[in-house]
Scaffold this motif. Structure first.
Motif, short mmCIF file in Angstrom:
data_model
loop_
_atom_site.label_atom_id
_atom_site.label_comp_id
_atom_site.label_asym_id
_atom_site.label_seq_id
_atom_site.Cartn_x
_atom_site.Cartn_y
_atom_site.Cartn_z
N LEU A 1 0.83 -1.21 0.00
CA LEU A 1 0.00 0.00 0.00
C LEU A 1 0.86 1.26 0.00
CD1 LEU A 1 -2.86 -0.97 2.47
CD2 LEU A 1 -3.10 -0.48 0.03
N ASN A 2 1.93 1.26 0.79
CA ASN A 2 2.82 2.42 0.81
C ASN A 2 3.53 2.60 -0.53
OD1 ASN A 2 2.45 3.66 3.36
ND2 ASN A 2 3.61 2.03 4.34
N ALA A 3 3.93 1.51 -1.17
CA ALA A 3 4.55 1.61 -2.50
C ALA A 3 3.55 2.15 -3.52
CB ALA A 3 5.09 0.25 -2.93
N PHE A 4 2.32 1.67 -3.47
CA PHE A 4 1.27 2.15 -4.37
C PHE A 4 1.02 3.64 -4.15
CE2 PHE A 4 -3.20 3.14 -5.20
CZ PHE A 4 -3.36 2.65 -6.49
N PHE B 1 0.27 8.43 -6.01
CA PHE B 1 -0.11 9.70 -5.36
C PHE B 1 1.09 10.37 -4.71
CE2 PHE B 1 -3.92 7.13 -5.61
CZ PHE B 1 -4.83 8.03 -6.14
N PRO B 2 2.09 10.77 -5.52
CA PRO B 2 3.28 11.39 -4.95
C PRO B 2 3.00 12.75 -4.29
CG PRO B 2 3.30 11.59 -7.33
CD PRO B 2 2.15 10.69 -6.98
N ILE C 1 1.64 11.17 4.03
CA ILE C 1 0.69 10.13 4.45
C ILE C 1 1.33 8.77 4.24
CG2 ILE C 1 -1.52 9.02 3.92
CD1 ILE C 1 -2.69 11.75 3.34
N SER C 2 1.17 7.89 5.24
CA SER C 2 1.71 6.53 5.12
C SER C 2 0.81 5.57 5.89
CB SER C 2 3.14 6.46 5.67
OG SER C 2 3.15 6.82 7.04
N VAL D 1 -8.04 9.53 1.84
CA VAL D 1 -6.93 8.64 1.43
C VAL D 1 -6.95 7.36 2.27
CG1 VAL D 1 -4.41 8.40 1.34
CG2 VAL D 1 -5.48 10.52 0.56
N ALA D 2 -7.22 7.49 3.57
CA ALA D 2 -7.17 6.33 4.46
C ALA D 2 -8.24 5.30 4.12
CB ALA D 2 -7.31 6.79 5.91
#
Length: 140
Positions: free
Chosen positions: A10-13, A18-19, A24-25, A62-63
Motif C-alpha cells: 500500500l505504501n509503495a502504491f 499519489f506522490p 501520508i503513510s 486517502v485512508a
C-alpha cells in the motif's frame, strides 16, 4: 475479509500513484482495520496552530481508499462518491494524526468505509468520517 495488499505494498502504491501526499503513510493493515498516519507539517495548520479541517478530510479520504485497496488490490480508479465528516474536537498540537479505518460494506461496485481520526497518543477521536466509493468494473 482477505487482505490483498499489505502495508508495504500500500505504501509503495501510494508513493507511485499519489506522490502529492508524501506526508501520508500506512502504519498497519489487519483483517479488521487499516491505520493510516498523517505526519503533520506546517502547511497542514490553520490559524491558531491546529490541523485544518480540509487536511483531516484529505486524510480520511486517502485512508478509507487505502483500506478498500487492502481488500480489493491496486485499483487506482476507485473514486469517492459520497462523504460525511464530523469534526468533534481540536487535534492536539505537535502530534501526527492517525486514521483508524474499517470497511463496513464491500460490494462489487460500491464500498462503504468509516474512519476515526485521533491525535497520536490521544484517546478521544478528533473526527469521524464515512465515505462511499465506486469501484470500477473489471474488464476481462
Amino acid at each position: 475479509m482477505t487482505i490483498q495488499m499489505d502495508r508495504d505494498s500500500l505504501n509503495a502504491f501510494l508513493r507511485s500513484e499519489f506522490p502529492q501526499v508524501p506526508f501520508i503513510s500506512v502504519d498497519t493493515v489487519a483483517r479488521e482495520n487499516v491505520v493510516v498516519r498523517l505526519s503533520v507539517r506546517d502547511e497542514h495548520l490553520r490559524p491558531g496552530g491546529t490541523v485544518s479541517g480540509p487536511t483531516m478530510f484529505g486524510l480520511a479520504d486517502v485512508a478509507i481508499y487505502l483500506a478498500i485497496l487492502a481488500r480489493i488490490g491496486p485499483v487506482a480508479l476507485a473514486v469517492t462518491t459520497n462523504a460525511s465528516i464530523d469534526f468533534m474536537r481540536k487535534p492536539e498540537a505537535g502530534r501526527d494524526l492517525l486514521a483508524e479505518c474499517r470497511i463496513l460494506k464491500l460490494g462489487r461496485v460500491l464500498a462503504v468505509g468509516e474512519a476515526l481520526i485521533y491525535s497520536e497518543g490521544g484517546e478521544e477521536p478528533v473526527a469521524r468520517c464515512s465515505m462511499t466509493y465506486s469501484i470500477p468494473p473489471t474488464r476481462g
